[in-house]
Scaffold this motif. Sequence first.
Motif, PDB file in Angstrom:
ATOM      1  N   GLY A 248       0.831  -1.205   0.000  1.00  0.00           N
ATOM      2  CA  GLY A 248       0.000   0.000   0.000  1.00  0.00           C
ATOM      3  C   GLY A 248       0.858   1.244   0.000  1.00  0.00           C
ATOM      4  O   GLY A 248       1.981   1.242   0.514  1.00  0.00           O
ATOM      5  N   SER A 249       0.302   2.313  -0.557  1.00  0.00           N
ATOM      6  CA  SER A 249       1.088   3.547  -0.608  1.00  0.00           C
ATOM      7  C   SER A 249       0.186   4.761  -0.726  1.00  0.00           C
ATOM      8  O   SER A 249      -0.997   4.645  -1.047  1.00  0.00           O
ATOM      9  CB  SER A 249       2.072   3.504  -1.787  1.00  0.00           C
ATOM     10  OG  SER A 249       1.372   3.358  -3.010  1.00  0.00           O
ATOM     11  N   VAL A 250       0.770   5.907  -0.460  1.00  0.00           N
ATOM     12  CA  VAL A 250       0.033   7.166  -0.566  1.00  0.00           C
ATOM     13  C   VAL A 250       1.021   8.281  -0.903  1.00  0.00           C
ATOM     14  O   VAL A 250       2.181   8.234  -0.500  1.00  0.00           O
ATOM     15  CB  VAL A 250      -0.703   7.482   0.766  1.00  0.00           C
ATOM     16  CG1 VAL A 250       0.230   7.644   1.946  1.00  0.00           C
ATOM     17  CG2 VAL A 250      -1.601   8.724   0.636  1.00  0.00           C
ATOM     18  N   TRP A 251       0.528   9.246  -1.658  1.00  0.00           N
ATOM     19  CA  TRP A 251       1.313  10.455  -1.958  1.00  0.00           C
ATOM     20  C   TRP A 251       1.302  11.331  -0.710  1.00  0.00           C
ATOM     21  O   TRP A 251       0.238  11.603  -0.148  1.00  0.00           O
ATOM     22  CB  TRP A 251       0.640  11.200  -3.114  1.00  0.00           C
ATOM     23  CG  TRP A 251       1.329  12.450  -3.585  1.00  0.00           C
ATOM     24  CD1 TRP A 251       1.764  13.500  -2.837  1.00  0.00           C
ATOM     25  CD2 TRP A 251       1.642  12.795  -4.946  1.00  0.00           C
ATOM     26  NE1 TRP A 251       2.322  14.462  -3.631  1.00  0.00           N
ATOM     27  CE2 TRP A 251       2.261  14.056  -4.919  1.00  0.00           C
ATOM     28  CE3 TRP A 251       1.442  12.138  -6.166  1.00  0.00           C
ATOM     29  CZ2 TRP A 251       2.688  14.695  -6.090  1.00  0.00           C
ATOM     30  CZ3 TRP A 251       1.873  12.783  -7.326  1.00  0.00           C
ATOM     31  CH2 TRP A 251       2.488  14.040  -7.285  1.00  0.00           C
ATOM     32  N   ILE A 252       2.460  11.806  -0.305  1.00  0.00           N
ATOM     33  CA  ILE A 252       2.551  12.767   0.801  1.00  0.00           C
ATOM     34  C   ILE A 252       3.128  14.051   0.223  1.00  0.00           C
ATOM     35  O   ILE A 252       4.232  14.044  -0.333  1.00  0.00           O
ATOM     36  CB  ILE A 252       3.485  12.229   1.921  1.00  0.00           C
ATOM     37  CG1 ILE A 252       2.955  10.910   2.498  1.00  0.00           C
ATOM     38  CG2 ILE A 252       3.668  13.272   3.016  1.00  0.00           C
ATOM     39  CD1 ILE A 252       1.738  11.031   3.374  1.00  0.00           C
ATOM     40  N   ASN A 253       2.373  15.133   0.366  1.00  0.00           N
ATOM     41  CA  ASN A 253       2.787  16.357  -0.328  1.00  0.00           C
ATOM     42  C   ASN A 253       3.512  17.380   0.543  1.00  0.00           C
ATOM     43  O   ASN A 253       4.178  18.268   0.013  1.00  0.00           O
ATOM     44  CB  ASN A 253       1.561  17.020  -0.962  1.00  0.00           C
ATOM     45  CG  ASN A 253       1.933  17.774  -2.200  1.00  0.00           C
ATOM     46  OD1 ASN A 253       2.627  17.226  -3.060  1.00  0.00           O
ATOM     47  ND2 ASN A 253       1.537  19.028  -2.297  1.00  0.00           N
ATOM     48  N   GLN A 254       3.410  17.259   1.864  1.00  0.00           N
ATOM     49  CA  GLN A 254       4.012  18.300   2.717  1.00  0.00           C
ATOM     50  C   GLN A 254       5.521  18.479   2.483  1.00  0.00           C
ATOM     51  O   GLN A 254       6.006  19.621   2.495  1.00  0.00           O
ATOM     52  CB  GLN A 254       3.746  18.012   4.213  1.00  0.00           C
ATOM     53  CG  GLN A 254       2.304  18.195   4.646  1.00  0.00           C
ATOM     54  CD  GLN A 254       1.404  17.057   4.199  1.00  0.00           C
ATOM     55  OE1 GLN A 254       1.835  15.910   4.161  1.00  0.00           O
ATOM     56  NE2 GLN A 254       0.170  17.362   3.856  1.00  0.00           N
ATOM     57  N   PRO A 255       6.276  17.405   2.251  1.00  0.00           N
ATOM     58  CA  PRO A 255       7.722  17.605   2.024  1.00  0.00           C
ATOM     59  C   PRO A 255       8.010  18.503   0.814  1.00  0.00           C
ATOM     60  O   PRO A 255       9.017  19.211   0.782  1.00  0.00           O
ATOM     61  CB  PRO A 255       8.252  16.189   1.784  1.00  0.00           C
ATOM     62  CG  PRO A 255       7.231  15.284   2.396  1.00  0.00           C
ATOM     63  CD  PRO A 255       5.914  15.977   2.253  1.00  0.00           C
ATOM     64  N   VAL A 256       7.097  18.443  -0.162  1.00  0.00           N
ATOM     65  CA  VAL A 256       7.308  19.228  -1.389  1.00  0.00           C
ATOM     66  C   VAL A 256       7.249  20.726  -1.086  1.00  0.00           C
ATOM     67  O   VAL A 256       8.076  21.497  -1.570  1.00  0.00           O
ATOM     68  CB  VAL A 256       6.215  18.871  -2.435  1.00  0.00           C
ATOM     69  CG1 VAL A 256       6.357  19.705  -3.685  1.00  0.00           C
ATOM     70  CG2 VAL A 256       6.247  17.386  -2.746  1.00  0.00           C
ATOM     71  N   VAL A 257       6.263  21.098  -0.271  1.00  0.00           N
ATOM     72  CA  VAL A 257       6.028  22.530  -0.072  1.00  0.00           C
ATOM     73  C   VAL A 257       7.053  23.173   0.855  1.00  0.00           C
ATOM     74  O   VAL A 257       7.181  24.392   0.873  1.00  0.00           O
ATOM     75  CB  VAL A 257       4.579  22.822   0.409  1.00  0.00           C
ATOM     76  CG1 VAL A 257       3.572  22.382  -0.618  1.00  0.00           C
ATOM     77  CG2 VAL A 257       4.269  22.163   1.740  1.00  0.00           C
ATOM     78  N   CYS A 258       7.795  22.361   1.613  1.00  0.00           N
ATOM     79  CA  CYS A 258       8.759  22.984   2.532  1.00  0.00           C
ATOM     80  C   CYS A 258      10.168  22.431   2.338  1.00  0.00           C
ATOM     81  O   CYS A 258      10.981  22.490   3.256  1.00  0.00           O
ATOM     82  CB  CYS A 258       8.301  22.831   3.980  1.00  0.00           C
ATOM     83  SG  CYS A 258       8.179  21.135   4.536  1.00  0.00           S
ATOM     84  N   CYS A 259      10.470  21.931   1.136  1.00  0.00           N
ATOM     85  CA  CYS A 259      11.784  21.290   0.962  1.00  0.00           C
ATOM     86  C   CYS A 259      12.946  22.288   1.055  1.00  0.00           C
ATOM     87  O   CYS A 259      14.086  21.876   1.246  1.00  0.00           O
ATOM     88  CB  CYS A 259      11.848  20.472  -0.326  1.00  0.00           C
ATOM     89  SG  CYS A 259      11.808  21.418  -1.844  1.00  0.00           S
ATOM     90  N   ASN A 260      12.645  23.581   0.960  1.00  0.00           N
ATOM     91  CA  ASN A 260      13.733  24.563   1.099  1.00  0.00           C
ATOM     92  C   ASN A 260      13.739  25.258   2.454  1.00  0.00           C
ATOM     93  O   ASN A 260      14.539  26.178   2.678  1.00  0.00           O
ATOM     94  CB  ASN A 260      13.701  25.559  -0.060  1.00  0.00           C
ATOM     95  CG  ASN A 260      14.172  24.869  -1.341  1.00  0.00           C
ATOM     96  OD1 ASN A 260      15.179  24.145  -1.324  1.00  0.00           O
ATOM     97  ND2 ASN A 260      13.419  25.009  -2.422  1.00  0.00           N
ATOM     98  N   ASP A 261      12.897  24.799   3.357  1.00  0.00           N
ATOM     99  CA  ASP A 261      13.014  25.248   4.745  1.00  0.00           C
ATOM    100  C   ASP A 261      14.376  24.748   5.254  1.00  0.00           C
ATOM    101  O   ASP A 261      14.737  23.587   5.013  1.00  0.00           O
ATOM    102  CB  ASP A 261      11.871  24.623   5.559  1.00  0.00           C
ATOM    103  CG  ASP A 261      12.078  24.800   7.045  1.00  0.00           C
ATOM    104  OD1 ASP A 261      11.635  25.837   7.582  1.00  0.00           O
ATOM    105  OD2 ASP A 261      12.696  23.906   7.680  1.00  0.00           O
ATOM    106  N   PRO A 262      15.143  25.593   5.961  1.00  0.00           N
ATOM    107  CA  PRO A 262      16.505  25.175   6.342  1.00  0.00           C
ATOM    108  C   PRO A 262      16.559  23.874   7.150  1.00  0.00           C
ATOM    109  O   PRO A 262      17.424  23.023   6.901  1.00  0.00           O
ATOM    110  CB  PRO A 262      17.027  26.359   7.168  1.00  0.00           C
ATOM    111  CG  PRO A 262      16.184  27.524   6.736  1.00  0.00           C
ATOM    112  CD  PRO A 262      14.859  26.991   6.305  1.00  0.00           C
TER     113      PRO A 262
END
Length: 175
Positions: free
Chosen positions: A116-130
């Motif tokens: 089973g799997s799912v797309w997780i989007n939060q890492p995308v929106v904050c990948c440039n947070d230090p």
Amino acid sequence: MNEIFENIITRRSVRAFNQEKKVEKNTLEDIVTAGMFAPTARNRQLTQFTVVAREDLIQKLAKAIANALNLNSDYDFYKPTAIILTSCPNDSKFIKEDTSCALQNMFLYAHSIGIGSVWINQPVVCCNDPGVRKILTELGVPENHNLGGMMALGYPNQDLSERDLTRRTKAVYHL
Ligand SMILES: Cc1cc2nc3c(=O)[nH]c(=O)nc-3n(C[C@H](O)[C@H](O)[C@H](O)COP(=O)(O)O)c2cc1C
């Protein structure tokens, strides 16, 4: 029914994972290979797949993301037993398209073998947070890469027998 068609229409996002049964290394490699054979714009094949199956590293990334986005401290990506981050150089015009094709290949292949799997989007929106970037760097995501999407995966710990086989999506035909 054709088995590929059936696999496509029965895949659903899974958000509860069996903590006792890890996904084997060769299976993770096969899932990534399925992603690598997705189409890419101009066949440039720029995507890097970063696979993490160590629980401490998965949760370290989740905590940094929760911090960056002010999420609850129990944010945990639904406790998958592995994650696959997809990333491309930040000057690529087709990050979303390339990584989405790769992710869908991986979701479908995983489903076909009972994972089973799912797309997780939060890492995308904050990948440039230090704080997030520091961990991405530790995981080997190149500094000049942005994330396109993340797959959380594992053996399902939820009942998948009841599936809505109706769609709200519209199609228009001129035949
Ligand atoms: C671009 C995109 C982002 C998504 N982000 C999340 C997410 O952050 N967390 C989550 O639980 N599901 C996420 N999903 C999964 C969708 O919620 C899910 O695909 C949708 O509800 C349809 O359900 P199904 O996958 O079971 O058919 C995302 C899906 C897409 C395509």
